[in-house]
Scaffold this motif. Structure first.
Motif, PDB file in Angstrom:
ATOM      1  N   PRO A 206       0.813  -1.227   0.000  1.00  0.00           N
ATOM      2  CA  PRO A 206       0.000   0.000   0.000  1.00  0.00           C
ATOM      3  C   PRO A 206       0.841   1.269   0.000  1.00  0.00           C
ATOM      4  N   THR A 207       0.313   2.276  -0.671  1.00  0.00           N
ATOM      5  CA  THR A 207       0.865   3.626  -0.633  1.00  0.00           C
ATOM      6  C   THR A 207      -0.237   4.564  -0.164  1.00  0.00           C
ATOM      7  N   ILE A 208       0.057   5.362   0.886  1.00  0.00           N
ATOM      8  CA  ILE A 208      -0.924   6.290   1.438  1.00  0.00           C
ATOM      9  C   ILE A 208      -0.327   7.689   1.371  1.00  0.00           C
ATOM     10  N   GLU A 209      -0.928   8.540   0.552  1.00  0.00           N
ATOM     11  CA  GLU A 209      -0.427   9.906   0.376  1.00  0.00           C
ATOM     12  C   GLU A 209      -1.434  10.919   0.904  1.00  0.00           C
ATOM     13  N   ASN A 210      -0.945  11.872   1.685  1.00  0.00           N
ATOM     14  CA  ASN A 210      -1.759  13.039   2.032  1.00  0.00           C
ATOM     15  C   ASN A 210      -1.494  14.076   0.948  1.00  0.00           C
ATOM     16  N   GLU A 211      -2.404  14.160  -0.016  1.00  0.00           N
ATOM     17  CA  GLU A 211      -2.201  15.075  -1.137  1.00  0.00           C
ATOM     18  C   GLU A 211      -2.225  16.527  -0.689  1.00  0.00           C
ATOM     19  N   THR A 212      -2.844  16.807   0.443  1.00  0.00           N
ATOM     20  CA  THR A 212      -2.902  18.180   0.949  1.00  0.00           C
ATOM     21  C   THR A 212      -1.529  18.659   1.393  1.00  0.00           C
ATOM     22  N   THR A 213      -0.738  17.764   1.982  1.00  0.00           N
ATOM     23  CA  THR A 213       0.597  18.140   2.459  1.00  0.00           C
ATOM     24  C   THR A 213       1.708  17.602   1.562  1.00  0.00           C
ATOM     25  N   ALA A 214       1.330  16.828   0.509  1.00  0.00           N
ATOM     26  CA  ALA A 214       2.294  16.245  -0.434  1.00  0.00           C
ATOM     27  C   ALA A 214       3.289  15.335   0.281  1.00  0.00           C
ATOM     28  N   GLN A 215       2.800  14.533   1.228  1.00  0.00           N
ATOM     29  CA  GLN A 215       3.640  13.584   1.950  1.00  0.00           C
ATOM     30  C   GLN A 215       3.079  12.174   1.737  1.00  0.00           C
ATOM     31  N   THR A 216       4.008  11.205   1.599  1.00  0.00           N
ATOM     32  CA  THR A 216       3.618   9.848   1.224  1.00  0.00           C
ATOM     33  C   THR A 216       4.254   8.829   2.151  1.00  0.00           C
ATOM     34  N   MET A 217       3.490   7.767   2.451  1.00  0.00           N
ATOM     35  CA  MET A 217       4.008   6.590   3.134  1.00  0.00           C
ATOM     36  C   MET A 217       3.775   5.392   2.221  1.00  0.00           C
ATOM     37  N   ALA A 218       4.872   4.761   1.753  1.00  0.00           N
ATOM     38  CA  ALA A 218       4.787   3.608   0.854  1.00  0.00           C
ATOM     39  C   ALA A 218       5.401   2.394   1.540  1.00  0.00           C
ATOM     40  N   ILE A 219       4.670   1.277   1.551  1.00  0.00           N
ATOM     41  CA  ILE A 219       5.068   0.097   2.319  1.00  0.00           C
ATOM     42  C   ILE A 219       5.096  -1.116   1.400  1.00  0.00           C
ATOM     43  N   THR A 220       6.177  -1.875   1.474  1.00  0.00           N
ATOM     44  CA  THR A 220       6.274  -3.134   0.737  1.00  0.00           C
ATOM     45  C   THR A 220       5.915  -4.271   1.676  1.00  0.00           C
ATOM     46  N   GLN A 221       4.731  -4.830   1.474  1.00  0.00           N
ATOM     47  CA  GLN A 221       4.285  -5.946   2.306  1.00  0.00           C
ATOM     48  C   GLN A 221       3.067  -6.599   1.668  1.00  0.00           C
ATOM     49  N   ALA A 222       3.143  -7.912   1.410  1.00  0.00           N
ATOM     50  CA  ALA A 222       1.991  -8.657   0.916  1.00  0.00           C
ATOM     51  C   ALA A 222       1.090  -9.030   2.082  1.00  0.00           C
ATOM     52  N   GLN A 223      -0.229  -9.087   1.831  1.00  0.00           N
ATOM     53  CA  GLN A 223      -1.189  -9.406   2.879  1.00  0.00           C
ATOM     54  C   GLN A 223      -2.251 -10.363   2.374  1.00  0.00           C
ATOM     55  N   ASP A 224      -2.562 -11.352   3.199  1.00  0.00           N
ATOM     56  CA  ASP A 224      -3.682 -12.242   2.932  1.00  0.00           C
ATOM     57  C   ASP A 224      -4.906 -11.756   3.708  1.00  0.00           C
ATOM     58  N   ALA A 225      -6.039 -12.393   3.467  1.00  0.00           N
ATOM     59  CA  ALA A 225      -7.237 -12.077   4.237  1.00  0.00           C
ATOM     60  C   ALA A 225      -6.969 -12.317   5.719  1.00  0.00           C
ATOM     61  N   GLY A 226      -7.395 -11.370   6.546  1.00  0.00           N
ATOM     62  CA  GLY A 226      -7.169 -11.482   7.985  1.00  0.00           C
ATOM     63  C   GLY A 226      -5.920 -10.777   8.467  1.00  0.00           C
ATOM     64  N   ASP A 227      -4.992 -10.441   7.550  1.00  0.00           N
ATOM     65  CA  ASP A 227      -3.799  -9.675   7.910  1.00  0.00           C
ATOM     66  C   ASP A 227      -4.138  -8.191   7.965  1.00  0.00           C
ATOM     67  N   TYR A 228      -3.283  -7.417   8.641  1.00  0.00           N
ATOM     68  CA  TYR A 228      -3.417  -5.962   8.565  1.00  0.00           C
ATOM     69  C   TYR A 228      -2.078  -5.294   8.833  1.00  0.00           C
ATOM     70  N   ILE A 229      -1.910  -4.124   8.242  1.00  0.00           N
ATOM     71  CA  ILE A 229      -0.772  -3.241   8.519  1.00  0.00           C
ATOM     72  C   ILE A 229      -1.309  -2.045   9.305  1.00  0.00           C
ATOM     73  N   GLU A 230      -0.605  -1.649  10.346  1.00  0.00           N
ATOM     74  CA  GLU A 230      -1.021  -0.480  11.124  1.00  0.00           C
ATOM     75  C   GLU A 230       0.131   0.516  11.203  1.00  0.00           C
ATOM     76  N   VAL A 231      -0.146   1.739  10.757  1.00  0.00           N
ATOM     77  CA  VAL A 231       0.842   2.823  10.782  1.00  0.00           C
ATOM     78  C   VAL A 231       0.389   3.852  11.806  1.00  0.00           C
ATOM     79  N   ASP A 232       1.202   4.059  12.834  1.00  0.00           N
ATOM     80  CA  ASP A 232       0.928   5.103  13.830  1.00  0.00           C
ATOM     81  C   ASP A 232       1.807   6.293  13.463  1.00  0.00           C
ATOM     82  N   MET A 233       1.201   7.312  12.876  1.00  0.00           N
ATOM     83  CA  MET A 233       1.976   8.438  12.366  1.00  0.00           C
ATOM     84  C   MET A 233       2.659   9.223  13.484  1.00  0.00           C
ATOM     85  N   GLU A 234       2.033   9.314  14.641  1.00  0.00           N
ATOM     86  CA  GLU A 234       2.640  10.064  15.742  1.00  0.00           C
ATOM     87  C   GLU A 234       3.774   9.287  16.394  1.00  0.00           C
TER      88      GLU A 234
END
Length: 294
Positions: A206-234
Protein backbone atom coordinates in the motif's frame (compact mmCIF):
# COMPACT_ATOMS: atom_id res chain seq x y z
CA UNK A 1 -22.49 27.75 40.43
CA UNK A 2 -19.50 25.93 38.95
CA UNK A 3 -18.87 26.62 35.29
CA UNK A 4 -16.22 23.96 34.73
CA UNK A 5 -15.91 20.34 35.83
CA UNK A 6 -12.46 18.84 36.21
CA UNK A 7 -11.36 15.26 36.77
CA UNK A 8 -8.22 13.22 36.25
CA UNK A 9 -7.47 9.68 35.15
CA UNK A 10 -4.31 8.37 36.79
CA UNK A 11 -1.86 6.07 34.95
CA UNK A 12 -3.79 3.05 36.31
CA UNK A 13 -7.00 4.32 34.70
CA UNK A 14 -8.67 5.33 37.97
CA UNK A 15 -10.93 8.40 37.82
CA UNK A 16 -10.70 11.23 40.38
CA UNK A 17 -13.33 13.96 40.37
CA UNK A 18 -11.70 17.26 41.23
CA UNK A 19 -14.76 19.45 41.61
CA UNK A 20 -18.54 19.33 41.29
CA UNK A 21 -21.49 20.87 43.11
CA UNK A 22 -21.36 18.41 46.01
CA UNK A 23 -18.05 16.55 46.20
CA UNK A 24 -14.46 17.30 45.42
CA UNK A 25 -11.47 15.00 44.99
CA UNK A 26 -12.98 11.59 45.42
CA UNK A 27 -12.04 8.35 43.73
CA UNK A 28 -13.97 5.38 42.42
CA UNK A 29 -11.42 2.86 43.72
CA UNK A 30 -13.27 -0.15 45.13
CA UNK A 31 -15.96 2.08 46.59
CA UNK A 32 -13.54 4.25 48.59
CA UNK A 33 -14.30 7.94 48.60
CA UNK A 34 -12.90 10.99 50.31
CA UNK A 35 -15.10 12.79 52.83
CA UNK A 36 -17.63 15.06 51.17
CA UNK A 37 -16.41 18.61 50.66
CA UNK A 38 -18.25 21.56 49.19
CA UNK A 39 -16.51 23.42 46.39
CA UNK A 40 -17.08 27.10 47.00
CA UNK A 41 -15.36 28.40 43.90
CA UNK A 42 -13.07 27.52 41.06
CA UNK A 43 -10.68 30.42 41.42
CA UNK A 44 -8.29 29.65 38.57
CA UNK A 45 -10.11 27.33 36.17
CA UNK A 46 -7.39 27.50 33.54
CA UNK A 47 -4.08 29.23 33.20
CA UNK A 48 -1.50 28.98 30.46
CA UNK A 49 1.27 31.35 29.53
CA UNK A 50 1.96 29.77 26.16
CA UNK A 51 1.43 31.60 22.90
CA UNK A 52 0.57 29.59 19.79
CA UNK A 53 2.58 30.96 16.86
CA UNK A 54 2.65 28.06 14.43
CA UNK A 55 6.24 27.20 15.37
CA UNK A 56 7.75 25.15 18.19
CA UNK A 57 5.42 25.13 21.19
CA UNK A 58 6.84 24.18 24.60
CA UNK A 59 4.92 22.22 27.19
CA UNK A 60 1.85 23.83 28.71
CA UNK A 61 1.31 24.43 32.43
CA UNK A 62 -2.26 24.23 33.70
CA UNK A 63 -2.97 25.67 37.15
CA UNK A 64 -6.13 24.65 39.00
CA UNK A 65 -7.25 26.28 42.23
CA UNK A 66 -10.31 25.27 44.26
CA UNK A 67 -11.70 26.79 47.47
CA UNK A 68 -13.20 24.04 49.64
CA UNK A 69 -14.80 23.67 53.05
CA UNK A 70 -15.49 20.82 55.45
CA UNK A 71 -17.64 20.20 58.48
CA UNK A 72 -14.69 20.00 60.91
CA UNK A 73 -10.94 20.55 61.02
CA UNK A 74 -10.34 16.80 61.43
CA UNK A 75 -12.40 16.01 58.33
CA UNK A 76 -10.62 18.71 56.36
CA UNK A 77 -7.22 17.29 57.33
CA UNK A 78 -8.28 13.76 56.36
CA UNK A 79 -9.62 15.08 53.10
CA UNK A 80 -6.40 16.89 52.19
CA UNK A 81 -4.23 13.90 53.11
CA UNK A 82 -6.30 11.52 50.99
CA UNK A 83 -6.26 13.92 48.03
CA UNK A 84 -2.47 14.04 48.01
CA UNK A 85 -2.23 10.26 48.02
CA UNK A 86 -4.52 10.04 44.99
CA UNK A 87 -3.05 12.74 42.73
CA UNK A 88 0.58 12.09 43.55
CA UNK A 89 3.28 12.94 40.98
CA UNK A 90 5.24 9.90 42.20
CA UNK A 91 2.70 7.69 40.42
CA UNK A 92 4.35 8.63 37.13
CA UNK A 93 7.86 7.28 36.27
CA UNK A 94 10.74 9.65 35.51
CA UNK A 95 10.56 8.88 31.78
CA UNK A 96 6.84 8.46 31.17
CA UNK A 97 5.26 7.17 28.00
CA UNK A 98 1.81 8.25 26.84
CA UNK A 99 0.30 5.33 28.77
CA UNK A 100 2.02 6.41 32.00
CA UNK A 101 0.56 9.92 32.09
CA UNK A 102 -2.42 11.38 33.88
CA UNK A 103 -5.30 12.53 31.70
CA UNK A 104 -6.79 15.83 32.84
CA UNK A 105 -10.45 15.94 31.78
CA UNK A 106 -12.41 19.17 31.43
CA UNK A 107 -16.16 19.55 30.80
CA UNK A 108 -17.76 22.96 30.30
CA UNK A 109 -21.39 23.96 30.76
CA UNK A 110 -22.18 23.04 27.16
CA UNK A 111 -20.97 19.49 27.77
CA UNK A 112 -17.88 19.94 25.61
CA UNK A 113 -15.13 17.57 26.73
CA UNK A 114 -11.39 18.08 26.37
CA UNK A 115 -8.53 15.84 27.51
CA UNK A 116 -4.93 16.85 28.19
CA UNK A 117 -2.12 14.34 28.83
CA UNK A 118 0.55 15.16 31.38
CA UNK A 119 1.54 14.91 35.02
CA UNK A 120 0.86 16.75 38.28
CA UNK A 121 4.07 18.42 39.38
CA UNK A 122 2.97 20.25 42.52
CA UNK A 123 0.11 20.41 45.00
CA UNK A 124 -0.34 23.05 47.67
CA UNK A 125 -2.87 23.44 50.50
CA UNK A 126 -3.50 26.89 51.98
CA UNK A 127 -5.58 26.81 55.17
CA UNK A 128 -7.92 29.80 55.31
CA UNK A 129 -9.61 28.71 58.55
CA UNK A 130 -10.45 25.61 60.60
CA UNK A 131 -12.75 24.19 57.90
CA UNK A 132 -11.71 26.19 54.81
CA UNK A 133 -8.75 25.69 52.48
CA UNK A 134 -7.50 26.56 49.03
CA UNK A 135 -6.08 23.61 47.09
CA UNK A 136 -3.83 24.39 44.15
CA UNK A 137 -2.50 22.01 41.50
CA UNK A 138 0.02 22.51 38.74
CA UNK A 139 -0.25 20.11 35.82
CA UNK A 140 2.31 19.96 33.00
CA UNK A 141 1.05 18.86 29.59
CA UNK A 142 4.07 17.60 27.65
CA UNK A 143 2.08 17.90 24.44
CA UNK A 144 0.73 21.47 24.45
CA UNK A 145 -2.63 20.60 22.89
CA UNK A 146 -5.88 19.36 24.33
CA UNK A 147 -7.97 16.89 22.38
CA UNK A 148 -11.52 15.70 21.95
CA UNK A 149 -11.60 12.11 23.31
CA UNK A 150 -14.04 11.04 20.57
CA UNK A 151 -12.19 8.89 18.03
CA UNK A 152 -13.00 9.79 14.42
CA UNK A 153 -12.56 7.23 11.63
CA UNK A 154 -12.92 7.28 7.84
CA UNK A 155 -12.65 4.14 5.70
CA UNK A 156 -12.20 3.13 2.08
CA UNK A 157 -13.01 -0.41 0.99
CA UNK A 158 -12.93 -2.46 -2.18
CA UNK A 159 -15.55 -5.20 -2.58
CA UNK A 160 -14.18 -8.15 -4.52
CA UNK A 161 -15.63 -9.01 -7.91
CA UNK A 162 -17.42 -12.26 -8.62
CA UNK A 163 -14.69 -13.61 -10.89
CA UNK A 164 -15.33 -16.05 -13.74
CA UNK A 165 -18.08 -18.64 -13.72
CA UNK A 166 -18.53 -21.61 -16.04
CA UNK A 167 -20.30 -21.36 -18.38
CA UNK A 168 -19.38 -17.72 -19.02
CA UNK A 169 -22.18 -15.20 -19.08
CA UNK A 170 -22.26 -11.73 -20.56
CA UNK A 171 -21.35 -9.29 -19.20
CA UNK A 172 -18.35 -10.95 -17.53
CA UNK A 173 -17.69 -9.80 -13.93
CA UNK A 174 -13.98 -9.51 -13.13
CA UNK A 175 -12.57 -9.58 -9.62
CA UNK A 176 -11.15 -6.24 -8.52
CA UNK A 177 -7.37 -6.25 -8.12
CA UNK A 178 -6.42 -2.70 -7.19
CA UNK A 179 -7.43 -0.20 -4.57
CA UNK A 180 -7.06 3.31 -5.99
CA UNK A 181 -9.24 5.81 -4.21
CA UNK A 182 -9.41 8.81 -1.97
CA UNK A 183 -10.70 9.59 1.51
CA UNK A 184 -11.74 13.17 2.23
CA UNK A 185 -11.20 14.19 5.86
CA UNK A 186 -12.08 17.50 7.50
CA UNK A 187 -9.82 18.07 10.48
CA UNK A 188 -12.19 20.36 12.39
CA UNK A 189 -9.73 21.00 15.24
CA UNK A 190 -7.46 24.03 15.31
CA UNK A 191 -4.19 22.05 15.21
CA UNK A 192 -2.77 19.32 13.01
CA UNK A 193 -3.35 15.79 14.27
CA UNK A 194 -1.50 12.52 13.73
CA UNK A 195 -3.66 9.62 12.50
CA UNK A 196 -3.42 5.87 12.91
CA UNK A 197 -3.93 4.06 9.60
CA UNK A 198 -4.93 0.41 9.35
CA UNK A 199 -4.79 -1.44 6.02
CA UNK A 200 -6.48 -4.85 6.09
CA UNK A 201 -5.84 -7.60 3.56
CA UNK A 202 -6.05 -9.05 1.10
CA UNK A 203 -4.06 -6.23 -0.51
CA UNK A 204 -0.36 -5.72 -1.17
CA UNK A 205 2.22 -2.92 -1.05
CA UNK A 206 0.00 0.00 0.00
CA UNK A 207 0.87 3.63 -0.63
CA UNK A 208 -0.92 6.29 1.44
CA UNK A 209 -0.43 9.91 0.38
CA UNK A 210 -1.76 13.04 2.03
CA UNK A 211 -2.20 15.08 -1.14
CA UNK A 212 -2.90 18.18 0.95
CA UNK A 213 0.60 18.14 2.46
CA UNK A 214 2.29 16.24 -0.43
CA UNK A 215 3.64 13.58 1.95
CA UNK A 216 3.62 9.85 1.22
CA UNK A 217 4.01 6.59 3.13
CA UNK A 218 4.79 3.61 0.85
CA UNK A 219 5.07 0.10 2.32
CA UNK A 220 6.27 -3.13 0.74
CA UNK A 221 4.29 -5.95 2.31
CA UNK A 222 1.99 -8.66 0.92
CA UNK A 223 -1.19 -9.41 2.88
CA UNK A 224 -3.68 -12.24 2.93
CA UNK A 225 -7.24 -12.08 4.24
CA UNK A 226 -7.17 -11.48 7.99
CA UNK A 227 -3.80 -9.68 7.91
CA UNK A 228 -3.42 -5.96 8.56
CA UNK A 229 -0.77 -3.24 8.52
CA UNK A 230 -1.02 -0.48 11.12
CA UNK A 231 0.84 2.82 10.78
CA UNK A 232 0.93 5.10 13.83
CA UNK A 233 1.98 8.44 12.37
CA UNK A 234 2.64 10.06 15.74
CA UNK A 235 4.59 7.16 17.24
CA UNK A 236 6.39 6.60 13.90
CA UNK A 237 5.73 2.86 13.90
CA UNK A 238 4.75 0.44 11.11
CA UNK A 239 3.53 -3.00 12.17
CA UNK A 240 2.10 -5.99 10.32
CA UNK A 241 -0.23 -8.57 11.84
CA UNK A 242 0.15 -11.99 10.21
CA UNK A 243 -3.08 -13.89 10.87
CA UNK A 244 -1.56 -17.24 9.85
CA UNK A 245 0.97 -17.09 12.70
CA UNK A 246 -1.04 -14.76 14.99
CA UNK A 247 2.06 -12.55 15.25
CA UNK A 248 2.61 -8.80 15.11
CA UNK A 249 5.81 -7.85 13.27
CA UNK A 250 7.75 -4.58 13.14
CA UNK A 251 8.11 -3.82 9.40
CA UNK A 252 9.63 -0.32 9.64
CA UNK A 253 12.34 -1.48 7.21
CA UNK A 254 9.63 -2.12 4.63
CA UNK A 255 8.87 1.54 3.99
CA UNK A 256 10.40 3.37 1.05
CA UNK A 257 13.34 5.74 1.41
CA UNK A 258 11.12 8.71 0.54
CA UNK A 259 8.34 7.83 2.99
CA UNK A 260 7.36 10.30 5.70
CA UNK A 261 5.22 10.05 8.81
CA UNK A 262 2.64 12.74 8.22
CA UNK A 263 -0.15 14.55 10.05
CA UNK A 264 -3.59 15.70 9.00
CA UNK A 265 -3.43 19.44 8.38
CA UNK A 266 -6.06 21.79 9.78
CA UNK A 267 -9.15 21.81 7.59
CA UNK A 268 -9.73 19.58 4.58
CA UNK A 269 -7.32 16.74 3.72
CA UNK A 270 -7.36 14.46 0.68
CA UNK A 271 -5.87 11.02 1.38
CA UNK A 272 -4.99 9.02 -1.76
CA UNK A 273 -4.62 5.28 -1.26
CA UNK A 274 -3.24 2.73 -3.74
CA UNK A 275 -2.75 -1.01 -3.10
CA UNK A 276 -2.25 -3.96 -5.45
CA UNK A 277 -3.57 -7.51 -5.31
CA UNK A 278 -6.74 -6.41 -3.59
CA UNK A 279 -9.76 -8.64 -3.34
CA UNK A 280 -11.71 -6.92 -0.60
CA UNK A 281 -9.19 -5.00 1.53
CA UNK A 282 -10.05 -1.88 3.50
CA UNK A 283 -8.12 1.12 4.78
CA UNK A 284 -9.22 3.06 7.87
CA UNK A 285 -7.83 6.43 9.00
CA UNK A 286 -8.49 7.13 12.71
CA UNK A 287 -7.69 10.38 14.52
CA UNK A 288 -8.57 12.72 17.39
CA UNK A 289 -9.34 16.41 16.98
CA UNK A 290 -6.76 18.58 18.74
CA UNK A 291 -7.03 22.14 20.03
CA UNK A 292 -4.64 24.87 21.12
CA UNK A 293 -6.71 25.47 24.27
CA UNK A 294 -9.63 23.96 26.14
Amino acid sequence: MLEHLWSAYDPDGMLYLMNDSVYSYYANIQGRRLPAASVIATRVPYQSGQVIRGVYIPHKVVTLSFAIKHDSAAQLEAYLDARESFLNPDKVPEDPTADDLFILRHVNLNGQVRHIRGVFISMEDILEGPVYADVIHQFVAYEPFSYDPTLHSESLGLPGGTGFSIPLTVPISLAATTIDGRIYINNAGDAKTWPIIRITGPCDNPTIENETTAQTMAITQAQDAGDYIEVDMEAATVKWYDSSTVTLFNIITGISATSEFWALAKGNNTIHIIAAGAAGGTITVSYYLRYASI
